[in-house]
Design a protein around this motif. Structure first.
Motif, PDB file in Angstrom:
ATOM      1  N   TRP A  56      37.764 -28.833  94.338  1.00 43.37           N
ATOM      2  CA  TRP A  56      37.949 -28.558  92.342  1.00 43.37           C
ATOM      3  C   TRP A  56      36.505 -29.180  92.178  1.00 43.37           C
ATOM      4  O   TRP A  56      35.611 -30.953  92.408  1.00 43.37           O
ATOM      5  CB  TRP A  56      38.321 -29.839  91.718  1.00 43.37           C
ATOM      6  N   ASP A  88      41.667 -38.423  88.609  1.00 45.74           N
ATOM      7  CA  ASP A  88      41.723 -36.901  88.952  1.00 45.74           C
ATOM      8  C   ASP A  88      41.245 -36.929  90.123  1.00 45.74           C
ATOM      9  O   ASP A  88      42.586 -35.590  91.149  1.00 45.74           O
ATOM     10  CB  ASP A  88      40.869 -36.081  88.227  1.00 45.74           C
ATOM     11  N   LEU A 112      44.418 -35.202  92.360  1.00 44.42           N
ATOM     12  CA  LEU A 112      44.311 -33.702  93.074  1.00 44.42           C
ATOM     13  C   LEU A 112      44.622 -33.494  94.212  1.00 44.42           C
ATOM     14  O   LEU A 112      45.001 -33.224  94.933  1.00 44.42           O
ATOM     15  CB  LEU A 112      42.660 -33.052  92.730  1.00 44.42           C
ATOM     16  N   LYS A 166      43.863 -26.974  85.243  1.00 40.96           N
ATOM     17  CA  LYS A 166      44.578 -27.893  86.021  1.00 40.96           C
ATOM     18  C   LYS A 166      45.984 -28.012  86.322  1.00 40.96           C
ATOM     19  O   LYS A 166      46.521 -28.163  87.313  1.00 40.96           O
ATOM     20  CB  LYS A 166      44.610 -28.871  84.318  1.00 40.96           C
ATOM     21  N   GLN A 221      33.549 -37.407  90.359  1.00 43.05           N
ATOM     22  CA  GLN A 221      34.793 -38.222  91.114  1.00 43.05           C
ATOM     23  C   GLN A 221      34.541 -38.548  91.287  1.00 43.05           C
ATOM     24  O   GLN A 221      34.582 -39.020  93.060  1.00 43.05           O
ATOM     25  CB  GLN A 221      35.796 -36.774  91.161  1.00 43.05           C
ATOM     26  N   LEU A 228      47.582 -30.790  88.579  1.00 47.61           N
ATOM     27  CA  LEU A 228      47.451 -31.930  88.019  1.00 47.61           C
ATOM     28  C   LEU A 228      48.373 -31.781  86.527  1.00 47.61           C
ATOM     29  O   LEU A 228      48.746 -32.845  86.040  1.00 47.61           O
ATOM     30  CB  LEU A 228      46.005 -31.795  87.221  1.00 47.61           C
ATOM     31  N   ASN A 234      51.119 -38.511  85.489  1.00 46.50           N
ATOM     32  CA  ASN A 234      50.921 -36.973  85.621  1.00 46.50           C
ATOM     33  C   ASN A 234      51.474 -36.705  84.303  1.00 46.50           C
ATOM     34  O   ASN A 234      51.974 -37.352  83.692  1.00 46.50           O
ATOM     35  CB  ASN A 234      52.375 -36.237  86.274  1.00 46.50           C
ATOM     36  N   GLU A 235      50.789 -35.854  83.865  1.00 38.92           N
ATOM     37  CA  GLU A 235      51.043 -34.469  82.776  1.00 38.92           C
ATOM     38  C   GLU A 235      52.026 -34.018  82.891  1.00 38.92           C
ATOM     39  O   GLU A 235      51.990 -33.257  83.307  1.00 38.92           O
ATOM     40  CB  GLU A 235      49.829 -34.344  82.177  1.00 38.92           C
ATOM     41  N   GLN A 270      35.445 -40.102  87.022  1.00 41.40           N
ATOM     42  CA  GLN A 270      36.913 -40.070  86.604  1.00 41.40           C
ATOM     43  C   GLN A 270      37.718 -39.487  87.893  1.00 41.40           C
ATOM     44  O   GLN A 270      38.287 -38.109  88.611  1.00 41.40           O
ATOM     45  CB  GLN A 270      36.665 -37.861  85.896  1.00 41.40           C
TER      46      GLN A 270
END
Lengths: 228, 227, 220
Positions: free
Chosen positions: C69, A87, A91, C45, C75, C50, A227-228, A84
């Motif tokens: 995070w 992410d 971030l 999030k 990650q 995010l 992007n969510e 992941q």
């Protein structure tokens, strides 16, 4: 003198991708082997007496490069799936465009390397003279590749987590590759026949227009894919 | 559901009118001197092709608005327009060659309109496949919007490519309209046909939109019950 | 330092956040406990930027640069070495990895090994190093104790305490369903259920046992 932030971040993403690809070497070698094998398929599939090699060369070149590009595109976001890492990229205080551009540059260099192997091989297998026209040919190849890869990088961000991701990516991106592929093939023919660059400026302009439009569009749309 | 019923009515009327235009085109509109019977296809195919392409542009526009406004209705409309566009494209691609074969002798010719429609069909299929492959509704809407916008932007480039392709490979023309100045009778038939296809598009899209909405309600009710 | 105002967010028909508002001041460590599906990860999030909430807003002082995070996903890039990973992630924050970071986590001897060659416990420690590489002021942790072995859990606990004590405006928000492990580190405690807080307040010296009981009563 430090580069401005977005460029530094873009280069950080690109160089990280390239470091990973060239360290494991599986992807680049597979892609190169694929190009060799496709050229071989063309060689054995064609009837040497039917059409002269030089007439067929542009088509064979561009079919090969198109398929090689499609296969190479999936790696960009595949890399980020494992832990992941994407992410983490989202971030970090970097612009989304830096992520897209970094991936784009890494993809271009990857596909470029494959092209550097494929074109001389084509010249070798089909016994056509490519070296005298290397510079203008390189220009055509660069313009078309940017077109392919810009759309492909955007789409790969969307397909990477789907089930048949590689196949879906190919289905989505090939309609977008056909116009630049056609213009590039049309431009390659005259070049290999020794015609001057001025003969093909029309095609070059179309390729450049396509590149500008789609790189711009991809930059605008990329954030929507992550992007969510 | 009211919308669905309205959609069904509109489609029904449009199909009747379509039959009417068909009869008019075949029986009541004069035969074109040079191309004969083959030219008649132009009354039905050209409006259909226009709508197949317009549907794609509408998908693109709805997608642009969706990315700004995030209104799910825009996404539902885009999906509906894409499905209807696919159907129109399929019809053109199947009836075109069937009509053309007895007259031109070949099943397929790289006629400008047919080729463009083929491209549109491929773009539509890609759009539907992407929608089918993404399970999360929010993600699906976003991704579809991205693809829809790219498809819309590609259309002018396809036009150029097809034009260039045909200039370099002259081939039988299947769907070319006749001379620029159409006699009034032919023009009237063509405009009628365009109107009917517009109505058909609207009717189909309304139905598809309504069905989408109903299905979403059903799924939401199911989820709420299970939660 | 960290502010959430009237956060609302749904995924389709499921409401993940239903009007959450709170703030975290420097020096606080907020532990949010809740069952699975309560919306804890979504909340985190949103705080991290995010997810953009459908309603309301969240603000972290210093922006993304100030956030670190730690979640269940490492990650990291498996084909790169520990050092290369840290250097890459640091470069995105325009810093270089602090020289003593590897030592603090006991990773010095593994610095030049690729991540895929490391054991799970070591990978977890590298993930923690990655989160701390830019010396973030705010730490966000999503179920950090899940799947950690003994050593890693102790290391994490130690680091979180160090982070909180470091002074100069640090804060931590940690979400977990494991009340026992989370309570010890917290200065403030919250219980979350179905997108809302059913309790929010200082820990006030309560032990893990007590908080656990209260949690069970509140959530049941």
């Amino acid at each position: 003198m430090r580069l401005p932030e977005p460029l530094r971040h873009t280069w950080a993403v690109a160089s990280k991708d390239l470091l990973i690809e060239f360290r494991s070497r599986t992807a680049i070698i597979s892609a190169a082997m694929f190009v060799v094998l496709v050229l071989l398929v063309f060689t054995f599939a064609r009837d040497p007496t039917a059409v002269a090699a030089i007439d067929l060369a542009p088509s064979i070149l561009w079919v090969t490069l198109t398929f090689a590009a499609v296969l190479a595109l999936n790696r960009a976001f595949q890399l980020e799936l494992e832990n992941q890492a994407l992410d983490g990229l989202l971030l970090a205080p970097i612009g989304r465009s830096s992520i897209y551009l970094g991936k784009l540059i890494a993809n271009l260099l990857f596909v470029g390397t494959v092209e550097l192997i494929g074109v001389p091989l084509l010249a070798l297998f089909f016994n056509i003279s490519v070296w005298p026209y290397a510079a203008p040919l390189a220009l055509v190849i660069v313009l078309a590749t940017v077109g392919f890869v810009s759309v492909g990088t955007l789409f790969s961000a969307m397909t990477v987590r789907t089930r048949v991701s590689e196949l879906l990516l190919a289905v989505l991106v090939l309609p977008f590759m056909i116009p630049p592929l056609m213009w590039a093939a049309r431009a390659t023919g005259p070049l290999l026949a020794g015609r001057p660059l001025s003969d093909i400026t029309g095609w070059l302009k179309m390729l450049a227009a396509y590149d500008i439009v789609f790189v711009g569009l991809a930059l605008l749309l990329f954030p929507a894919t992550v992007n969510e | 559901m009211r919308l669905l019923r309205a959609g069904r009515w509109i489609t029904g009327i449009a199909l009747l009118l379509l039959a009417g235009v068909y009869v008019r085109a075949l029986a009541y509109t004069p035969m074109e001197r040079m191309q004969g019977m083959a030219q008649k296809i132009f009354y039905l195919h050209v409006p259909a092709a226009i709508w197949a392409e317009t549907a794609m542009i509408l998908v693109g526009l709805a997608s642009v608005f969706y990315l700004f406004l995030k209104d799910p209705r825009l996404d539902r409309f885009a999906a509906a327009s894409a499905e209807v566009g696919t159907v129109f494209a399929c019809v053109i691609l199947t009836t075109g060659p069937i009509w053309g074969k007895p007259i031109w002798g070949t099943w397929w010719s790289w006629d400008a309109r047919l080729t463009l429609t083929l491209f549109l069909f491929l773009l539509y299929m890609g759009y539907m496949l992407l929608r089918g492959a993404v399970s999360d509704p929010g993600e699906r809407a976003r991704f579809a919007a991205v693809l829809g916008i790219c498809g819309m932007v590609l259309v002018p480039f396809i036009h150029f490519s097809v034009y260039m392709f045909r200039t370099l490979h002259p081939m039988p023309i299947v769907l070319k309209p006749s001379t620029p100045s159409l006699p009034p009778v032919m023009l009237a038939t063509w405009l009628m046909s365009l109107g009917v296809f517009s109505l058909l598009y609207v009717g189909f899209v309304i139905q598809r939109y309504a069905l989408s909405y109903l299905r979403e309600q059903l799924e939401a009710a199911g989820e709420a019950r299970n939660a | 330092m960290l502010l959430a105002e009237q956060l609302h967010h749904s995924f389709g028909a499921v409401k993940a956040l239903d009007g959450i508002s709170f703030s975290v001041r420097p020096g606080q460590t907020l532990a949010i406990f809740g069952p699975n599906g309560a919306g804890k990860t979504t909340l985190l999030k949103v705080l991290a930027g995010l997810i953009r909430p459908q309603k309301g807003r969240a603000h972290v002082e210093g922006g993304r640069r100030a956030i670190g995070w730690i979640g269940h996903q490492a990650q990291l890039y498996n084909q790169l070495t520990v050092r290369e990973n840290l250097r890459f992630w640091a470069s995105l924050y325009d810093v270089v990895p602090p020289p003593e970071l590897l030592a603090r986590l006991g990773l010095e001897e593994h610095a030049d090994r690729p991540v895929r060659a490391l054991s799970r416990g070591l990978v977890q420690r590298v993930a923690i190093a990655r989160a701390l590489v830019h010396d973030p002021a705010v730490l966000l942790l999503d179920e950090p104790f899940t799947g950690l072995d003994r050593t890693a859990a102790e290391t994490l606990g130690r680091l979180l305490a160090q982070h909180a004590d470091a002074g100069g405006g640090r804060a931590t928000v940690l979400v977990t369903h494991n009340v026992e492990e989370g309570t010890g580190l917290a200065t403030d405690v919250a219980f979350m259920r179905a997108g809302r807080f059913v309790h929010f307040g200082p820990r006030a010296g309560r032990g893990a046992q007590q908080v656990s009981e209260e949690y069970r009563n509140a959530i049941a």
